[in-house]
Enzyme design. Structure first.
Site, mmCIF file in Angstrom:
data_model
loop_
_atom_site.group_PDB
_atom_site.id
_atom_site.type_symbol
_atom_site.label_atom_id
_atom_site.label_comp_id
_atom_site.label_asym_id
_atom_site.label_seq_id
_atom_site.Cartn_x
_atom_site.Cartn_y
_atom_site.Cartn_z
ATOM 1 N N ARG A 52 35.519 38.137 30.205
ATOM 2 C CA ARG A 52 36.422 39.150 29.662
ATOM 3 C C ARG A 52 37.770 39.047 30.359
ATOM 4 O O ARG A 52 37.849 39.020 31.598
ATOM 5 C CB ARG A 52 35.827 40.543 29.887
ATOM 6 N N ARG A 93 49.532 58.423 30.623
ATOM 7 C CA ARG A 93 49.656 58.574 32.079
ATOM 8 C C ARG A 93 50.720 59.598 32.425
ATOM 9 O O ARG A 93 51.644 59.862 31.639
ATOM 10 C CB ARG A 93 50.016 57.231 32.740
ATOM 11 N N LYS A 249 35.447 49.361 21.294
ATOM 12 C CA LYS A 249 35.076 50.062 22.526
ATOM 13 C C LYS A 249 34.921 51.549 22.199
ATOM 14 O O LYS A 249 35.869 52.204 21.779
ATOM 15 C CB LYS A 249 36.143 49.840 23.600
ATOM 16 N N THR A 307 30.668 49.274 32.288
ATOM 17 C CA THR A 307 31.298 50.188 33.247
ATOM 18 C C THR A 307 30.373 50.633 34.379
ATOM 19 O O THR A 307 29.334 51.249 34.148
ATOM 20 C CB THR A 307 31.878 51.449 32.568
#
Length: 537
Positions: A52, A93, A249, A307
């Protein structure tokens, strides 16, 4: 039937080929700790099937060099390792803080949450957004919506809208807030496409480099996947090139709400448990994981569990017992692949991490019961289902060999979960790389076309030699051989059982089970007709 009951036998030296020991695939993220020839080679040797590349970090020039290196190393090892380009997606963010100093928020205090367009620098009275996508959040958030900062370490709730670019929030969970920290808004369907301008540029770049998979971040609806596929189709450099497979995802509640629609249009999914746990709350992640894996298996689509699988190995040479259980449970859930992120990208022990993951996966696979897996039903693939049945209940095959020129057929046999390794023989390295993500599949690429094989036996002899050269099986091992629509006229839609090495002896010496059965049947028929004749006389 347990996989252990039909595991391929060990070789003469007592060791089964490490590649055939593992059916669950390993996806490894490359980064500063692993992005070099030596480590990439070791990672492949220890069981990595897909690399990945995280497009949240680094430049396209750096990624081009990494792709070239992966291709070179995997070719030298005679492996068809695949590459996944993971797009960054929209990033929300915070902006900078006054004097670059973190601030401390206390429970029940109020603080303004403002657009960085209005106030670029935050302070103890107001924190601001720091990216263009985050600026939009201020416009669309409503009273009662939660704002999670730094993966949920700090939680705010919107109490009042002050203006189009200002909100008043109450602190629900206090803590320290630093600048540029991530922001999640689980109660809001973010009014931005999953595919940003940067993502489009990176996707076109990845397409040009002919990667096998593109992972799309923060998918919220089926249209997000369709938009990416349309872009790739439009920018496809050559009609001879195949589109990369799109991996959605799943990391937002909005995606969970329409998951059937997403699975219907995507090539596979990734259970992205990090952001999913923040967006949906951590206690729901195990339930969602099982649900997503089951839905993908029913739909016949590959699924990656990702994850923090071996997170502690970023700094330690061994995983925790809880992490070992986590990986094993993903295998028990029937995931196709497990993924490593920071463990191999920036950790101290990238090779040891892959080695540990492979050991956990292999041990877990010995306790899988394949009859628990519900496979997709495809009437046109009856010959493949028969081959799996023969390998499972008939001859205790050491391997199931499939001549295949179709990605769908390779994916289908993987989802049937035979209790032995699947050796897929194909004629293009690209198809072999596409199949690297699929459970139980190991590939052989023949460098010539079926038309060059004058007989079925000649093709089988060629395949046997390739298997023997790789030391995947040994002489005398039982195997099941099948071929679907592609193949020689005498090979198409066939199913054969055999022993490795039988085709190397002469026809006169070769007496297999089929010949014996035919002779026995003829003998019985003769007895029947003789008895019938006596009755008629």
């Amino acid at each position: 039937m347990s996989v252990a009951d039909n595991r391929a036998p060990v070789s003469e030296d007592g060791v089964l080929s490490p590649l055939l020991l593992k059916s669950t695939k390993i996806v490894s993220t490359l980064g500063p700790s692993s992005d070099n020839e030596t480590i990439i080679k070791q990672l492949i040797e220890h069981g990595v099937d897909v690399f990945r590349l995280n497009f949240s970090h680094g430049t396209q020039t750096e990624k081009a060099e990494t792709i070239k290196l992966i291709r070179s190393v995997s070719s030298s090892l005679h492996r068809h390792v695949a590459i996944m380009a993971d797009l960054q997606g929209p990033k929300h963010r915070l902006g900078e803080l006054e004097n670059h100093q973190s601030i401390t928020l206390k429970n029940e205090q109020t603080i303004k949450f403002v657009s960085g367009e209005l106030q670029p620098i935050g302070n103890s009275a107001a924190i601001s957004t720091g990216t263009s996508h985050a600026h939009l959040l201020i416009k669309y958030l409503s009273v009662g919506h939660r704002v999670l900062i730094n993966d949920g370490a700090v939680v705010l709730k919107v109490e009042q809208r002050l203006s189009e670019k200002e909100l008043l929030c109450r602190v629900i969970v206090g803590g320290i807030v630093g600048e540029r920290k991530g922001v999640n808004v689980p109660d809001l369907q973010v009014p931005t496409d999953a595919l940003t301008d940067k993502d489009e540029e990176d996707a076109i770049f990845a397409l040009g480099k002919d990667v096998e998979y593109i992972a799309l971040s923060f998918v919220q609806k089926a249209d997000d996947v369709i938009k990416l596929r349309n872009l790739l189709q439009k920018k496809l450099p050559s009609t001879n090139q195949q589109l990369p497979k799109i991996i959605a995802k799943i990391e937002k509640q909005q995606a969970i709400d329409v998951i059937d629609d997403i699975i219907a249009v995507v090539d596979g999914i990734m259970v992205a448990r990090g952001d999913l746990g923040v967006e949906c709350s951590f206690e729901k992640v195990p339930t969602f994981q099982k649900m997503l894996i089951n839905k993908c298996n029913l739909a016949g689509k590959p699924v990656i569990t990702a994850t923090q699988m071996l997170e502690s190995m970023i700094n330690n040479p061994f995983p925790t017992r809880a992490e070992a259980s986590d990986v094993a449970n993903a295998v028990y859930d029937h995931t196709d692949a497990v993924m490593l992120s920071g463990e191999t990208a920036s950790g101290k022990y990238p090779v040891e991490t892959v080695e540990a993951m492979r050991a956990i996966v292999v041990e877990a696979e010995t306790n899988i019961h394949n009859d628990e897996v519900k496979s997709p039903q495809r009437l046109d693939y009856a010959i493949v289902k028969s081959a799996v049945a023969a390998a499972t209940y008939g001859v205790h095959a050491a391997a199931l060999i499939l001549v295949c020129v179709s990605y769908d057929l390779g994916l289908y046999i993987s989802k049937l979960r035979p209790p032995c390794p699947i050796i897929i023989v194909t004629f293009t390295s690209k198809l072999a790389q596409f199949l690297e993500l699929n459970y139980g599949v190991h590939t052989i690429v023949l460098n010539h076309n079926l038309d060059k094989e004058t007989t079925t036996d000649n093709l089988l002899i060629t395949i046997e030699k390739e298997i023997e050269n790789r030391k995947w099986l040994k002489k005398g091992d039982n195997f099941v051989f099948c071929c679907g629509e592609a193949g020689l006229p005498g090979l198409r839609n066939t199913l054969q059982l055999g022993k490795l090495g039988d085709l190397h002896v002469t026809h006169k010496e070769r007496v297999d089970w089929k010949t014996l059965m035919e002779r026995a049947l003829i003998k019985e028929r003769r007895k029947y007709y003789k008895a019938l004749s006596r009755l008629l006389l």
